[in-house]
Enzyme design. Structure first.
Site, PDB file in Angstrom:
ATOM      1  N   LYS A  48       0.859  -1.190   0.000  1.00  0.00           N
ATOM      2  CA  LYS A  48       0.000   0.000   0.000  1.00  0.00           C
ATOM      3  C   LYS A  48       0.887   1.228   0.000  1.00  0.00           C
ATOM      4  O   LYS A  48       2.016   1.163   0.482  1.00  0.00           O
ATOM      5  CB  LYS A  48      -0.893   0.018   1.252  1.00  0.00           C
ATOM      6  CG  LYS A  48      -2.175   0.791   1.063  1.00  0.00           C
ATOM      7  CD  LYS A  48      -3.203  -0.026   0.297  1.00  0.00           C
ATOM      8  CE  LYS A  48      -4.465   0.714   0.042  1.00  0.00           C
ATOM      9  NZ  LYS A  48      -5.505  -0.149  -0.537  1.00  0.00           N
ATOM     10  N   GLY A  62     -20.870   6.505   2.593  1.00  0.00           N
ATOM     11  CA  GLY A  62     -20.006   6.823   1.452  1.00  0.00           C
ATOM     12  C   GLY A  62     -20.782   6.727   0.165  1.00  0.00           C
ATOM     13  O   GLY A  62     -21.800   5.997   0.069  1.00  0.00           O
ATOM     14  N   GLY A  78     -18.755   7.021  -3.021  1.00  0.00           N
ATOM     15  CA  GLY A  78     -17.685   7.133  -4.001  1.00  0.00           C
ATOM     16  C   GLY A  78     -17.746   5.959  -4.966  1.00  0.00           C
ATOM     17  O   GLY A  78     -18.802   5.354  -5.173  1.00  0.00           O
ATOM     18  N   ASN A  79     -16.600   5.620  -5.515  1.00  0.00           N
ATOM     19  CA  ASN A  79     -16.558   4.561  -6.531  1.00  0.00           C
ATOM     20  C   ASN A  79     -17.195   3.262  -6.042  1.00  0.00           C
ATOM     21  O   ASN A  79     -18.054   2.676  -6.714  1.00  0.00           O
ATOM     22  CB  ASN A  79     -15.094   4.328  -6.949  1.00  0.00           C
ATOM     23  CG  ASN A  79     -14.912   3.068  -7.762  1.00  0.00           C
ATOM     24  OD1 ASN A  79     -14.665   1.993  -7.226  1.00  0.00           O
ATOM     25  ND2 ASN A  79     -15.086   3.181  -9.061  1.00  0.00           N
TER      26      ASN A  79
HETATM   27  P1  NAD Z   1     -13.890   7.347  -2.906  1.00  0.00           P
HETATM   28  O1  NAD Z   1     -12.871   8.383  -2.552  1.00  0.00           O
HETATM   29  O2  NAD Z   1     -14.313   7.190  -4.316  1.00  0.00           O
HETATM   30  O3  NAD Z   1     -15.225   7.576  -2.032  1.00  0.00           O
HETATM   31  C1  NAD Z   1     -15.220   7.762  -0.654  1.00  0.00           C
HETATM   32  C2  NAD Z   1     -16.621   8.193  -0.266  1.00  0.00           C
HETATM   33  O4  NAD Z   1     -16.699   8.276   1.154  1.00  0.00           O
HETATM   34  C3  NAD Z   1     -17.023   9.565  -0.794  1.00  0.00           C
HETATM   35  O5  NAD Z   1     -18.382   9.528  -1.164  1.00  0.00           O
HETATM   36  C4  NAD Z   1     -16.846  10.477   0.413  1.00  0.00           C
HETATM   37  O6  NAD Z   1     -17.685  11.616   0.347  1.00  0.00           O
HETATM   38  C5  NAD Z   1     -17.292   9.526   1.500  1.00  0.00           C
HETATM   39  N1  NAD Z   1     -16.858   9.893   2.844  1.00  0.00           N
HETATM   40  C6  NAD Z   1     -15.632  10.279   3.275  1.00  0.00           C
HETATM   41  N2  NAD Z   1     -15.665  10.498   4.596  1.00  0.00           N
HETATM   42  C7  NAD Z   1     -16.931  10.236   5.006  1.00  0.00           C
HETATM   43  C8  NAD Z   1     -17.602  10.270   6.253  1.00  0.00           C
HETATM   44  N3  NAD Z   1     -16.959  10.598   7.366  1.00  0.00           N
HETATM   45  N4  NAD Z   1     -18.910   9.933   6.289  1.00  0.00           N
HETATM   46  C9  NAD Z   1     -19.568   9.607   5.172  1.00  0.00           C
HETATM   47  N5  NAD Z   1     -18.994   9.533   3.964  1.00  0.00           N
HETATM   48  C10 NAD Z   1     -17.690   9.858   3.883  1.00  0.00           C
HETATM   49  O7  NAD Z   1     -13.311   5.987  -2.312  1.00  0.00           O
HETATM   50  P2  NAD Z   1     -13.659   4.520  -2.791  1.00  0.00           P
HETATM   51  O8  NAD Z   1     -12.718   4.145  -3.861  1.00  0.00           O
HETATM   52  O9  NAD Z   1     -15.112   4.365  -3.009  1.00  0.00           O
HETATM   53  O10 NAD Z   1     -13.214   3.681  -1.492  1.00  0.00           O
HETATM   54  C11 NAD Z   1     -14.049   3.575  -0.356  1.00  0.00           C
HETATM   55  C12 NAD Z   1     -13.448   2.551   0.607  1.00  0.00           C
HETATM   56  O11 NAD Z   1     -13.313   1.310  -0.074  1.00  0.00           O
HETATM   57  C13 NAD Z   1     -12.068   2.879   1.165  1.00  0.00           C
HETATM   58  O12 NAD Z   1     -11.972   2.321   2.447  1.00  0.00           O
HETATM   59  C14 NAD Z   1     -11.148   2.125   0.229  1.00  0.00           C
HETATM   60  O13 NAD Z   1      -9.879   1.838   0.821  1.00  0.00           O
HETATM   61  C15 NAD Z   1     -11.954   0.877   0.005  1.00  0.00           C
HETATM   62  N6  NAD Z   1     -11.606   0.140  -1.210  1.00  0.00           N
HETATM   63  C16 NAD Z   1     -11.667   0.730  -2.431  1.00  0.00           C
HETATM   64  C17 NAD Z   1     -11.366   0.001  -3.556  1.00  0.00           C
HETATM   65  C18 NAD Z   1     -11.506   0.580  -4.934  1.00  0.00           C
HETATM   66  O14 NAD Z   1     -11.334  -0.169  -5.894  1.00  0.00           O
HETATM   67  N7  NAD Z   1     -11.847   1.851  -5.090  1.00  0.00           N
HETATM   68  C19 NAD Z   1     -10.962  -1.333  -3.427  1.00  0.00           C
HETATM   69  C20 NAD Z   1     -10.924  -1.916  -2.169  1.00  0.00           C
HETATM   70  C21 NAD Z   1     -11.248  -1.164  -1.066  1.00  0.00           C
END
Ligand code: NAD
Length: 428
Positions: free
Chosen positions: A107, A219, A221-222
């Site tokens: 990481k 959340g 996000g993606n």
């Molecule tokens: P992202 O940055 O696209 O989205 C994060 C989301 O969380 C956003 O909507 C943001 O507004 C919201 N957020 C942040 N702080 C918050 C809070 N305190 N309360 C409510 N919402 C909040 O990130 P992502 O890629 O969707 O990843 C989300 C999680 O999944 C992370 O823990 C990441 O490590 C994990 N993850 C992601 C992937 C991937 O492929 N993107 C893979 C494995 C794990």
């Protein structure tokens, strides 16, 4: 508990220690696996557009590569800490082993806020990260990927810098690339869809019909967006999603009893996953406090934002209606809260199983890049579904047979696979 006092690395080590003890892992292997194999800490000076120079702090942690090159994302976050990176690297090792792909765990991160940086400044930061690390990473050593606040654009700048320095074309050096530049179809959807593939299998085992369930997401996000779309496709009702509100500097929730229109909400969100409040209100959403996601009467909770969100302080607020928690984020449940949940009737799909779809598809991308031959999206998603389903079944079977908590069963499988690789290589 604040982000400052919470140490995710300690949480990851505690989880490991208790399973290592349980399975009687020999002392030397325990000592070897409870900490990272290698860590890089470095500074990245970046020329800003106003002519000044800012120095950013960067990290890369390679937890273990006994089963294959280290693999893991790079986060850009103003509150990034080395202990978060260590924990995430460790979880990557278990995640890759659990879905049985030939990769280890790594990481990376940079303490920065890309929302306050221009495109050119972000590009220089990405190139600076590679300049500091290119000797220690590579397609056969350690393969980075996007994570929180990094995306395909950042990955391509990093790839370009790596190729410029090393003088070749190495598309397998990094994953999460744009599809037109060696990325895999399906990668954008992979983590969120993978979350729901495991949820679908859990519902099947628990004899619950998806159409009769409702869910709340933390959340948007993606991961949350694609998981919400897939879950809606199964017939489930998403009642609540939450996100970070940059203007108010706090989280907020969007609630609709009869179910949210996920596609419309996605349209109203920015690229960081923040929803436009006015547009949401026009869609009939009620705007609630940030922690409302945990308290609503729904059947399924899907934390999909950040680590340490279900804590000893708020675990008691979880509605009695909740039957399943799917940990889409990494480490969303703190240790004390987890001890309470494991004593309850809630079925937990642990993070390193639930969100393994991302790294599984990254592995597919790496395979395609190294072969220079690319698959159709349907083929990618079918392979992803097969891998996620098989991993869920392995964990469920062991948990069911031995009466174990799902997290412990997942750890036992993953740790045993890594320990076996370490032994077979003759390292210990
Ligand atoms: P992202 O940055 O696209 O989205 C994060 C989301 O969380 C956003 O909507 C943001 O507004 C919201 N957020 C942040 N702080 C918050 C809070 N305190 N309360 C409510 N919402 C909040 O990130 P992502 O890629 O969707 O990843 C989300 C999680 O999944 C992370 O823990 C990441 O490590 C994990 N993850 C992601 C992937 C991937 O492929 N993107 C893979 C494995 C794990």
């Amino acid at each position: 508990m604040s982000r400052d006092s919470y140490n995710p690395y300690q949480n990851a080590q505690r989880q490991f220690d208790s399973v290592a003890k349980e399975i009687g892992l020999e002392e030397a292997i325990r000592e070897f696996l409870r900490q990272p194999m290698k860590e890089y800490h470095f500074t990245i000076p970046v020329k800003m557009d106003d002519g000044s120079t800012k120095v950013f702090k960067g990290y890369r942690v390679q937890h273990n590569d006994a089963r294959g090159p280290a693999k893991g994302g790079i986060r850009f976050h103003p509150e990034e800490t080395i202990n978060t990176v260590r924990a995430l690297a460790m979880w990557m090792t278990w995640k890759c082993a659990l879905v049985d792909i030939p990769l280890g765990g790594g990481k990376g991160g940079v303490i920065c806020d890309p929302r306050n940086m221009t495109e050119r400044e972000q590009e220089r930061l990405c190139r600076g990260w590679i300049k500091k690390l290119y000797k220690n990473i590579g397609p056969n050593i350690d393969v980075p990927a996007p994570d929180v606040m990094t995306n395909a654009k950042h990955m391509l700048w990093m790839l370009d810098e790596y190729e410029s320095i090393t003088g070749g074309r190495y598309p397998g050096f990094i994953t999460g690339k744009p599809v037109t530049m060696g990325g895999s179809l399906g990668r954008t959807e992979a983590t969120g869809f993978g979350v729901v593939y495991t949820l679908r299998e859990a519902l099947r085992e628990l004899n619950i019909k998806a159409e009769e369930t409702s869910a709340a997401f933390q959340g948007f996000g993606n991961v949350a967006q694609y998981a919400a779309l897939k879950y809606s496709e199964l017939g489930g009702t998403v009642r609540l999603v939450s996100c970070w509100d940059f203007a108010d500097k706090k989280a907020c929730s969007f609630y609709k009893e009869e179910g949210l229109d996920i596609e419309a909400l996605i349209e109203s969100a920015d690229s960081y996953g923040s929803i436009d409040k006015q547009k949401a209100q026009e869609m009939g959403c009620e705007i609630l406090a940030g922690d409302a996601w945990l308290e609503k009467d729904v059947d399924i909770l899907i934390p999909a934002a950040l680590e340490n969100q279900i804590t000893a302080d708020n675990v008691s607020k979880i509605s009695k209606q909740v039957k399943i928690i799917v940990e889409a984020a990494n480490g969303p449940t703190a240790g004390e809260a987890d001890r309470i949940i494991r004593e309850s009737d809630i079925f937990v799909i642990p993070d390193f199983l639930a969100n393994a779809g991302g790294v599984t598809c990254s592995y597919f991308e790496q395979v395609q890049s190294n072969l220079n031959f690319y698959w159709e999206k349907e083929e990618v998603l079918e392979k992803l579904d097969n891998k996620m389903t098989a991993a869920f079944k392995d964990v469920y079977k062991l948990a069911d047979k031995k009466g174990l908590y799902m997290r412990d069963a997942a750890y036992i499988i993953a740790i045993n696979r890594v320990a076996q690789a370490v032994k077979m290589r003759g390292w210990i």
